[in-house]
Design a protein around this motif. Structure first.
Motif, mmCIF file in Angstrom:
data_model
loop_
_atom_site.group_PDB
_atom_site.id
_atom_site.type_symbol
_atom_site.label_atom_id
_atom_site.label_comp_id
_atom_site.label_asym_id
_atom_site.label_seq_id
_atom_site.Cartn_x
_atom_site.Cartn_y
_atom_site.Cartn_z
ATOM 1 N N ALA A 162 48.395 34.756 23.614
ATOM 2 C CA ALA A 162 48.752 34.245 24.932
ATOM 3 C C ALA A 162 48.759 35.376 25.958
ATOM 4 O O ALA A 162 48.259 35.225 27.082
ATOM 5 N N ALA A 163 49.319 36.528 25.587
ATOM 6 C CA ALA A 163 49.337 37.662 26.509
ATOM 7 C C ALA A 163 47.921 38.118 26.835
ATOM 8 O O ALA A 163 47.609 38.468 27.984
ATOM 9 N N ARG A 164 47.048 38.100 25.823
ATOM 10 C CA ARG A 164 45.649 38.492 26.060
ATOM 11 C C ARG A 164 44.964 37.493 26.987
ATOM 12 O O ARG A 164 44.175 37.875 27.868
ATOM 13 N N ALA A 165 45.273 36.193 26.835
ATOM 14 C CA ALA A 165 44.686 35.189 27.717
ATOM 15 C C ALA A 165 45.166 35.381 29.155
ATOM 16 O O ALA A 165 44.365 35.312 30.108
ATOM 17 N N TYR A 166 46.458 35.616 29.332
ATOM 18 C CA TYR A 166 46.972 35.890 30.673
ATOM 19 C C TYR A 166 46.260 37.107 31.275
ATOM 20 O O TYR A 166 45.903 37.121 32.463
ATOM 21 N N THR A 167 46.065 38.134 30.459
ATOM 22 C CA THR A 167 45.445 39.363 30.938
ATOM 23 C C THR A 167 44.025 39.119 31.432
ATOM 24 O O THR A 167 43.661 39.495 32.555
ATOM 25 N N ASN A 168 43.192 38.496 30.597
ATOM 26 C CA ASN A 168 41.797 38.282 30.976
ATOM 27 C C ASN A 168 41.668 37.324 32.151
ATOM 28 O O ASN A 168 40.850 37.526 33.058
ATOM 29 N N LEU A 219 49.163 33.789 37.820
ATOM 30 C CA LEU A 219 48.913 34.229 36.450
ATOM 31 C C LEU A 219 49.641 35.532 36.135
ATOM 32 O O LEU A 219 50.191 35.699 35.035
ATOM 33 N N LEU A 220 49.660 36.455 37.087
ATOM 34 C CA LEU A 220 50.347 37.718 36.839
ATOM 35 C C LEU A 220 51.854 37.509 36.727
ATOM 36 O O LEU A 220 52.509 38.091 35.861
ATOM 37 N N ALA A 221 52.400 36.666 37.592
ATOM 38 C CA ALA A 221 53.841 36.393 37.515
ATOM 39 C C ALA A 221 54.195 35.757 36.180
ATOM 40 O O ALA A 221 55.152 36.172 35.506
ATOM 41 N N GLU A 222 53.429 34.748 35.773
ATOM 42 C CA GLU A 222 53.697 34.083 34.497
ATOM 43 C C GLU A 222 53.462 35.033 33.321
ATOM 44 O O GLU A 222 54.255 35.077 32.374
ATOM 45 N N GLY A 223 52.365 35.775 33.382
ATOM 46 C CA GLY A 223 52.015 36.646 32.269
ATOM 47 C C GLY A 223 53.004 37.780 32.083
ATOM 48 O O GLY A 223 53.406 38.085 30.949
ATOM 49 N N ILE A 224 53.415 38.414 33.169
ATOM 50 C CA ILE A 224 54.382 39.510 33.062
ATOM 51 C C ILE A 224 55.709 38.982 32.547
ATOM 52 O O ILE A 224 56.355 39.592 31.688
#
Length: 892
Positions: free
Chosen positions: A548-554, A571-576
């Motif tokens: 999931a973290a990799r998906a947020y990153t890409n 995406l950055l807010a959710e991913g971080i």
């Protein structure tokens, strides 16, 4: 010791932390000092003085050959309630166990002190627990106390890293020093003995003093010899039964259950234990378990035993442990491995160590798993070939997750391959090739990574469908995607998805969807966003945190580079928030690097620099995980004419070149070309652009290709751009078509003020003066000093200097926005949340209505993508710049 001397100051520190804990603001205390300095004695005195005011749970780390994962928590288990005890018995993984413990601490009505003794011997799972609790302890009525030997903790010790990751304000360090000569003399007088030469021999170490006084020792000599002799002298005066107990216990680091002692030594053992406790040689913990009063005494006792006797005792303990219930629990397996190894029982180690490693891996204690497997590998020569191959394979995998000796890891994979080859197991050979591909990729060895990915496929391609073939396809897809070979990435990824679906392997589907979706997005193919969203949703649904973290990153990276800033913000807010919530520190920092890139693109240069510097300041972050932040840091500092900008870019280039990936090299070369252009060194700019032609640019993303083409023209490069120009994004296409003013307008609409200013500088003819004036105003607003200086030089040459805006100094509104877009009022609320204030307290402090504060707190949580205040606090601890007060803007 009959009295505690010269320890009032440390006790006062402990009382202060206890008072804060009782008020709901817990903390972590580290008590450090050499062996025998009195760390445990200090805690025992503290606990006795405040008995009844709080609960105390004790746990010990032990000097096992391989530390038992979460050993201290197992010691505490019986006092932590049925839920925690059950999870420990089940060997529950950290993502279940740690939150359950946190809930226990939050719900417990009485303040609780968790004491982790001897954390210099702690396993990685225990250190993870300390880190997990330490990050949240400030919100709890709980106190974590660690004891450690200072002479065993250096700057590279894992405990140092854990302490460095904890918020400094929540950690209190107590360093215990030796007793003074006066205190040693006082103890000697109290014991009715002479203190002559005692301080010199003991150097004031309380345990050494006590032991020597207890035996009438104190003879001249080194401290270790004196203590050994003192302990041996006391042992010589014991009954044979007492010595049997102490000798048996000396091979068991840490605690030993009374029932196990009785099983080993018979029914009289309990009386013998009582006698040893009465003599001050042993101690009994609150649960009734027995241990030496001090580790030095245990070691001194062990030193008396011959090697053959030690092996015999280890064998007896292992046999006794094997007869106890709960054989599959982590506690039993770890202890049995220790004793089987001590008995040099190769068959036993080969049976037990892999089982213990599997349990440790489930807990996320990968270094402990590798240590168990390393113990088993010592007996690989007597193992069946398949067992030996699996040991090499498993050790290499576990070691690659937590250790850094890649040469040894790679060699172990090759050894496993050789054995699997002899056994004709192609699936296993493929698996090891795939893991080798990943290892070489991490080291930046692109050719080797591709070679082993190909071998992984070839090994199993003709053997029919299987899970290894599916993941091998996905690994090849990922490598192609990372090197901008998008068509190949999509093709291999779709093969992986098809096979994964046929076999019902969800994780491989998730991995491949990420590769395919990323490739489709970057190659501007329709449907890429839907593929990425499916992969992310599946990863979240099935609890694949790393995927999931990799998906947020890409996904977020694509949104940033394609200037879809609204999507990027989300995406950055959710991913971080997701990565921070699951303690995925590397992913958090990588995503923060992309957030810094977003702020740079938005012209918020100071925020970009602050965020990027925070990431670069994190120790032990892998190269690839900090490269985005390092590139941004260099580019922003260069634009703002701050020190070390180009130096940071050159470092990023040096680290990025070995990867062979365009995404690591292209932005740095372009930034260096921009830096040279700004100082009007066109030769240097052309050199950087020429260097770019050395890499494959055929798969360059449209936005990157447009940037390359623009700088190619701005630097007056000879010939055409060495890449196929297709449909470029509008602002780049407009500038290249000779319409820089319209390009500047487009950049402004997209929200990229710096690019708008650079485009305006390309305007020629009668409109050049007005365009330069607009560019200068824009650059000064965002503090892009290098570009401002160049624009003013151009205006001077054109005789237009007097028409340019006057130089302005001081802070500007656009460079002082909050990184998450908080208003000034919301920022005030955030600061009070960080102080632990309730909504009611915040309303009273700010003189606002409770309803208003409720709305503002909700707004803060929303902008943090946080479910509650604790998640906000976690973000603040890893991103302290979010608390910085924005400076009021100066009117333009």
């Amino acid at each position: 010791m009959s009295k505690l001397l010269e320890r009032s100051a440390p006790l006062d520190v402990l009382r202060t932390v206890r008072e804060r804990t009782a008020a709901g603001h817990g903390g972590t205390v580290l008590i450090e000092g050499e062996a025998g300095i009195g760390k445990t004695t200090l805690l025992q005195e503290f606990a006795e003085q405040h008995a009844g005011e709080f609960k105390v749970a004790w746990g010990w780390c032990e000097a096992l050959f391989t530390p038992r994962p979460l050993g201290p928590l197992h010691d505490m288990g019986r006092s932590m309630g049925a839920v925690i005890a059950a999870l420990l018995e089940q060997s529950a993984p950290p993502d279940r166990l740690f939150p359950a413990l946190l809930n226990k601490l939050q719900d417990d009505g009485d303040p609780l002190i968790l004491i982790f003794e001897d954390v210099h011997w702690a396993d990685n799972a225990t250190l993870d627990l300390v880190k997990y609790l330490g990050r949240r302890i400030g919100l709890l009525r709980a106190m974590v106390v660690l004891t450690a030997r200072s002479d065993e903790i250096g700057p590279t010790h894992p405990l140092s890293y854990v302490l460095g990751d904890l918020p400094a304000a929540a950690v209190t360090r107590i360093k215990l020093g030796p007793l003074s000569p006066a205190a040693v003399q006082e103890l000697a007088v109290d014991a009715g003995r002479s203190g002559d030469d005692l301080y010199r021999v003991t150097a004031g170490n309380p345990f050494f003093v006590t032991e020597l006084l207890a035996t009438g020792g104190g003879e001249p000599g080194s401290v270790p010899d004196s203590i050994r002799d003192a302990v041996w002298s006391r042992l010589a005066r014991l009954t044979p039964g007492e010595r049997d107990v102490l000798e048996m216990m000396s091979i068991v680091p840490g605690n030993m259950e009374l029932g196990l002692i009785k099983a080993l030594l018979g029914p009289d053992a309990e009386d013998l234990v009582d006698m040893a406790v009465g003599r001050g040689l042993l101690r009994r913990d609150p649960q009734g378990d027995i241990s030496f009063r001090h580790e030095l005494a245990r070691r001194a006792t062990l030193d008396r035993l011959s090697s053959s006797l030690q092996r015999s005792l280890h064998t007896k303990v292992e046999v006794a442990l094997a007869a106890l219930p709960g054989q599959d629990s982590m506690l039993h397996l770890a202890r049995r491995v220790h004793h089987a190894a001590g008995a040099e029982d190769g068959a036993g180690v080969l049976d037990l160590a892999p089982r213990a490693a599997a349990q440790a891996s489930r807990l996320g204690a990968h270094q402990q798993a590798a240590s168990f497997l390393a113990t088993a590998l010592e007996y690989a020569d007597i193992a069946e070939p398949a067992v030996a191959a699996q040991l090499h394979e498993s050790w290499a995998y576990e070691a690659s997750l937590g250790l850094f000796d890649y040469d040894a890891i790679i060699a172990s994979h090759h050894r496993a391959i050789a054995i699997w080859r002899e056994l004709g197991n192609g699936a296993k050979i493929s698996l090891n090739y795939r893991l080798l591909s990943r290892l070489h990729w991490r080291r930046g060895e692109g050719a080797e990574a591709r070679n082993f990915a190909d071998l992984a496929v070839e090994e199993v391609e003709g053997t029919g469908p299987g899970p290894e073939l599916a993941m091998a396809y996905s690994t090849r897809s990922q490598l192609n995607m990372l090197h901008y070979r998008f068509a190949e990435a999509i093709d291999w990824g779709r093969r992986a998805i098809g096979l994964a679906d046929e076999l019902g392997v969800v994780e491989t589907r998730v991995h491949a969807l990420n590769n395919v979706g990323t490739a489709m997005l970057f190659d501007a193919r329709p449907g890429g966003r839907e593929v990425m969203e499916e992969g992310l949703a599946l990863a979240l649904q099935h609890g694949f945190h790393d995927h999931a973290a990799r998906a947020y990153t890409n996904f977020a990276e694509h949104a940033v580079v394609s200037k879809d800033f609204e999507l990027a913000e989300r995406l950055l807010a959710e991913g971080i928030a997701f990565a921070a919530r699951h303690d995925l520190d590397s992913s958090t920092q990588y995503l923060l690097g992309r957030q810094a890139q977003l702020r740079m693109e938005q012209g918020r240069l100071r925020e970009a620099e602050t965020i990027a510097q925070g990431v670069i300041g994190m120790e032990r972050l892998p190269v690839v995980m900090h490269l985005p932040a390092l590139t941004v840091l260099g580019r922003v500092r260069m634009r703002m004419n701050l020190p070390d900008g180009e130096r940071a870019l050159l470092r990023a280039l040096d680290e990025g070149l070995p990867t062979g990936e365009p995404q690591r090299i292209f932005p740095v070369r372009i930034a260096l070309a921009e830096a040279a252009w700004l100082r009007e060194d066109l030769d240097a700019a052309r050199q950087q652009l020429t260097e770019l032609t050395a890499i494959d640019l055929s798969g360059l993303r449209a936005w990157d290709l447009g940037e390359l083409a623009a700088w190619w023209r701005r630097s007056s490069m000879p010939g055409d751009v060495p890449a196929r120009l297709g449909e470029l994004p509008a602002p780049w296409a407009l500038e290249l078509a000779g319409q820089p003013a319209r390009a500047a307008t487009k950049w402004t609409t997209l929200g990229l003020p710096y690019e708008a200013g650079i485009a305006s500088m390309q305007v020629a003819g009668a409109e050049a003066g007005a365009a330069l004036g607009q560019a200068i105003a824009m650059f000064e607003t965002i503090e892009a000093r290098q570009a401002t200086a160049l624009a003013r030089r151009l205006a001077q040459r054109l005789g237009l200097a007097e028409e340019m805006p006057k130089s302005r100094r001081g802070p500007y509104a656009s460079s002082r926005q909050h990184p998450l877009g908080l208003t000034q009022s919301e920022h005030q609320v955030l600061q009070l949340i960080a102080d632990g204030k309730s909504n009611k307290d915040i309303a009273r402090h700010l003189s606002r209505s409770p309803r208003t504060i409720e709305h503002q707190v909700s707004a803060v949580l929303g902008k943090f993508s946080a479910a509650n205040r604790i998640e906000v606090m976690l973000r603040l601890r890893t991103e302290p710049w979010l608390l910085q007060t924005p400076v009021e803007a100066t009117a333009l």
